[in-house]
Design a protein around this motif. Structure first.
Motif, PDB file in Angstrom:
ATOM      1  N   CYS A 117      43.126  30.538  55.095  1.00 37.50           N
ATOM      2  CA  CYS A 117      43.814  29.262  55.306  1.00 37.50           C
ATOM      3  C   CYS A 117      45.267  29.529  55.666  1.00 37.50           C
ATOM      4  N   ILE A 128      38.706  21.320  47.843  1.00 40.03           N
ATOM      5  CA  ILE A 128      39.976  22.044  47.824  1.00 40.03           C
ATOM      6  C   ILE A 128      40.970  21.253  48.661  1.00 40.03           C
ATOM      7  N   MET A 187      48.146  24.039  46.176  1.00 37.50           N
ATOM      8  CA  MET A 187      46.709  23.950  46.364  1.00 37.50           C
ATOM      9  C   MET A 187      46.070  23.489  45.059  1.00 37.50           C
ATOM     10  N   LEU A 208      51.569  27.125  48.382  1.00 35.80           N
ATOM     11  CA  LEU A 208      51.131  27.952  49.496  1.00 35.80           C
ATOM     12  C   LEU A 208      52.236  27.965  50.549  1.00 35.80           C
ATOM     13  N   ALA A 252      46.583  32.889  54.020  1.00 32.00           N
ATOM     14  CA  ALA A 252      46.212  33.107  52.624  1.00 32.00           C
ATOM     15  C   ALA A 252      44.693  33.161  52.525  1.00 32.00           C
ATOM     16  N   ILE A 302      41.800  32.134  50.247  1.00 29.63           N
ATOM     17  CA  ILE A 302      41.659  31.182  49.146  1.00 29.63           C
ATOM     18  C   ILE A 302      40.200  31.122  48.716  1.00 29.63           C
ATOM     19  N   LEU A 319      40.516  28.788  40.691  1.00 26.67           N
ATOM     20  CA  LEU A 319      41.103  28.597  42.021  1.00 26.67           C
ATOM     21  C   LEU A 319      42.040  29.761  42.288  1.00 26.67           C
ATOM     22  N   HIS A 320      41.930  30.341  43.471  1.00 24.47           N
ATOM     23  CA  HIS A 320      42.614  31.609  43.743  1.00 24.47           C
ATOM     24  C   HIS A 320      43.248  31.580  45.129  1.00 24.47           C
ATOM     25  N   GLN A 321      44.414  32.198  45.263  1.00 22.34           N
ATOM     26  CA  GLN A 321      45.050  32.369  46.573  1.00 22.34           C
ATOM     27  C   GLN A 321      45.736  33.731  46.634  1.00 22.34           C
ATOM     28  N   SER A 359      50.886  34.554  45.575  1.00 24.00           N
ATOM     29  CA  SER A 359      49.507  34.862  45.204  1.00 24.00           C
ATOM     30  C   SER A 359      49.285  34.579  43.721  1.00 24.00           C
ATOM     31  N   SER A 392      46.067  32.958  40.561  1.00 27.69           N
ATOM     32  CA  SER A 392      44.829  32.259  40.215  1.00 27.69           C
ATOM     33  C   SER A 392      45.099  31.349  39.034  1.00 27.69           C
ATOM     34  N   ASP A 430      38.640  38.331  48.261  1.00 31.17           N
ATOM     35  CA  ASP A 430      39.535  38.890  49.272  1.00 31.17           C
ATOM     36  C   ASP A 430      38.819  39.917  50.125  1.00 31.17           C
TER      37      ASP A 430
END
Length: 733
Positions: free
Chosen positions: A76, A102, A110, A125, A131, A133, A146-148, A163, A165, A217
């Motif tokens: 994203c 999301i 986010m 973000l 990113a 996500i 939820l993770h980025q 970055s 979670s 990832d």
């Protein structure tokens, strides 16, 4: 033809058919002139509201539903934060009830919604950064994460600090029935996005199991795919102009795109080494969504019209009236190539419908006036409504709210400036030429750019003479080819405008009502294509100026764009070349050296956007420059591609419009005015008729089938100095 009309419920509007004789309302000219034509649809209709909205999105089917443990992941790149929620992805059942969503919340945070659980990241973000996500849902453990992971652009880029979670508890049961994923929008069964997203998405995946950030990832980066893939789609596979996107899972359905989001854009894996997306589709596997994209307004048909076989070629409009309000839907009736060509007129006006599409709903001129003069600036009501109602879609001169340029324009939406009796630019200005032809008693057909796209040279071949519009700025390679073939076959071309044959554009059979532009490398432009995104998704060809691709307009019509300014226009002075016997017919019946010192466009025939003769850019060496403009006001500036840097004062000798004539080897000829304002001098107060007389003289000789004598062997002509510094302003450093 189907006509789609929005009108208030409970009101009644009247529709009828008119032929547009003259549509330029400028004082001093003929005014708006319409002929009423009998049509079976002419009657009163009850008003019906139509949907008003915009926004591109994607829809993807998950035929097997969702297990109790799953992960939704994608790359994203957000490009705009709004004060309202933007939906990145929405997993829903077949009735549209959201199962997991999301979003990009105000402030750039986010967040995810699963049932009654809302998880919000505590780090925004970053905009314009990729990113990775993911939303991991473990219904058996009652948790969701939820993770980025934000990609860094280099050693000095601190964006990766965003970055992280966050986890929450929930109750989630498997969904057994059909499900679907909507990207860049909440689920909608309508034509427009809901809570649309502004940015780029790539590689959406639905994975079996609730996975940790490292696994997410790894899967999105393409390093490993050691997890079971329930569904996924590859935006880089297949034609870039397709409205579908390929499934990664064999036997599973492809995804579907709505409202023309931008493809062939830099993705997560873009290296910068390859600029043609077709050579490295894995580097251009992203899609750019906007909540202001609009390909099809999605309106229902109010009534239809079958064009009678005996309706003469011309410009027509369905006219709509309700109380004090009047609007129009303009269309062009053109001959079908190959039918009764012997009985056709030998003159055709080529309506530049590609340029009409580019300028469709253009409001840049109005926003500039408001910026300079305030809210009291004289803005037409139809322009003000377009400014206030972005649901009608924007022109190719505007940018989306995230700053990226509007790549596409379509006629499946209301267009305020493709109508008579409005701002005299493009279509209304072109009716000066068609009305002048009628007043001269010249029989002529209408041919459009889209006829040339469909039929090529065959659309032009029946005619001895072609007249262009005032601003035929946009064309694709097929149109350029057709004009060149027409001249090679002995045709005669009257280029009655300025800044023509300038931008290369793309068309696609997938979206026949739309056109694409990529404003690459150079040129006067409202926005710039990002580096690496110069190739058009519609046809795979590089966008930008034709001049930058070895086909400057000078080669075709003898002159090319050189300068623009929009206050006052000026006059031309005849040159010594005007006394050459080869062009004696042009000035037949005229005396004096000054021509065009009058007109509807700033009081002269040379203005707005102007073109000059330049052998270094391909102007034929044997061509005659028979008149050149003088005394342009100080606000007329060189086109951007004409200089490397600027120096005051702005007295560059290249700021001029050149009236040019030359013959072709096949017995044809080209006459070019080099000015958009020329058509406004065909009429107007105080006119001595010199512009009308010159245009009529040229048309009379060009209509004579007698071949022009072969062009003489040219003498070597001096070449204008190239570069940024005109003669007299040389310096060293």
């Amino acid at each position: 033809m189907d006509f789609c009309v929005h009108a208030p419920e409970g009101e009644t509007y009247q529709a009828d058919l008119v032929r547009v004789c003259h549509g330029d309302p400028t004082p001093g000219g003929p005014g708006t002139i319409l002929d009423e034509i009998a049509a079976d649809f002419a009657k009163h209709y009850p008003g019906a509201p139509q949907p008003l909205g915009a926004g591109s999105f994607g829809r993807f089917a998950l035929a097997d539903g969702l297990p109790q443990r799953f992960t939704l992941a994608m790359a994203c790149q957000p490009m705009l934060v709004r004060d309202t929620v933007q939906t990145i992805a929405d997993l829903s059942d077949d009735a549209g009830r959201s199962l997991a969503r999301i979003e990009l919340a105000p402030g750039g945070l986010m967040r995810a919604q699963i049932g009654n659980l809302v998880i919000v990241m505590d780090i925004p973000l970053p905009l314009d950064r990729w990113a990775l996500i993911g939303l991991s849902v473990d219904g058996t453990a009652g948790t969701a994460t939820l993770h980025q992971t934000v990609r860094s652009d280099g050693p000095g880029d601190l964006a990766a600090r965003a970055s992280g979670s966050t986890t929450g508890t929930l109750t989630f049961a498997a969904h057994q029935g059909p499900a679907q994923l909507t990207l860049a929008s909440q689920f909608t069964d309508g034509p427009h996005a809901m809570s649309g997203f502004n940015g780029r998405l790539e590689a959406p995946l639905v994975l079996e199991g609730a996975h940790d950030p490292a696994t997410i990832d790894s899967a999105l980066s393409g390093e490993t795919m050691e997890v079971a893939l329930l569904a996924g789609w590859d935006f880089g596979r297949g034609p870039a102009d397709a409205h579908t996107v390929a499934s990664r899972v064999e036997g599973r359905p492809d995804g579907r795109l709505f409202n023309l989001p931008v493809r062939a854009v830099r993705g997560l894996h873009w290296s910068g080494h390859i600029r043609d997306f077709a050579q490295a589709p894995e580097e251009y596997a992203a899609i750019h969504f906007h909540d202001t994209d609009l390909y099809d307004a999605g309106w229902e048909t109010a009534f239809s019209y079958n064009v009678p076989d005996d309706l003469p070629s011309g410009i027509y409009a369905a006219r709509f009236r309700l109380g004090e309000e009047t609007d129009y839907a303009v269309f062009f009736v053109t001959p079908r190539p190959g039918t009764n060509s012997a009985d056709r007129p030998k003159v055709a006006f080529v309506a530049p419908t590609a340029s009409y599409l580019a300028y469709a709903n253009e409001v840049v001129h109005a926003t500039a006036m408001v910026a300079l003069m305030g809210e009291d600036a004289p803005v037409l009501p139809e322009v003000r409504q377009t400014m206030d109602t972005p649901a009608f879609g924007r022109s190719m001169y505007e940018a989306h709210d995230d700053g990226s340029g509007v790549h596409y324009s379509s006629w499946l939406r209301p267009i305020w400036n493709l109508r008579p009796d409005t701002r005299p630019w493009a279509f209304p200005a072109d009716t000066n030429i068609t009305y002048w032809l009628e007043q001269q008693g010249v029989a002529f057909d209408i041919v459009t750019d889209h006829d040339i796209l469909r039929y090529g040279h065959e659309a032009l071949a029946p005619y001895t003479v072609l007249l262009t519009g005032t601003h035929p700025e946009y064309l694709d390679h097929r149109m350029f080819d057709a004009y060149e073939e027409y001249l090679e076959d002995g045709g005669r071309l009257m280029y009655l405008g300025g800044n023509g044959f300038y931008w290369n554009v793309g068309f696609s059979d997938t979206y026949p009502e739309a056109m694409e532009v990529r404003r690459a490398e150079d040129g006067n432009r409202g926005w710039v294509a990002p580096y690496g995104e110069y190739y058009q998704a519609f046809d795979g060809r590089m966008g930008g100026l034709w001049r930058r691709q070895g086909r400057p307009p000078n080669r075709l019509v003898g002159v090319g764009f050189t300068a623009q300014g929009f206050t006052d226009a000026t006059y031309y002075r005849r040159t010594d070349a005007a006394s050459d016997p080869r062009c004696a017919f042009i000035f037949d019946g005229l005396d004096g050296d000054i021509i065009g010192a009058h007109g509807l466009r700033g009081g002269g025939a040379a203005g707005e956007e102007i073109d000059r003769f330049d052998p270094a850019l391909g102007s034929p060496a044997h061509a005659l420059v028979i008149a050149t403009s003088e005394d342009h006001p100080e606000d007329v500036f060189l086109a951007k591609e004409e200089f490397l840097f600027t120096l005051p004062p702005n007295t560059d000798p290249r700021i001029r419009a050149d009236v040019t004539f030359f013959e072709t080897e096949s017995g044809g000829a080209v006459f070019s005015t080099g000015s958009i304002a020329w058509s406004g001098a065909l009429f107007g107060e105080g006119t001595q008729g010199d512009i009308s007389r010159i245009t009529a003289n040229v048309l009379t000789r060009f209509s004579d089938p007698t071949p022009f004598d072969p062009p003489p062997q040219p003498e070597k002509l001096p070449i204008e100095p190239r570069g940024s510094v005109p003669s007299g302003q040389r310096f060293s450093c």
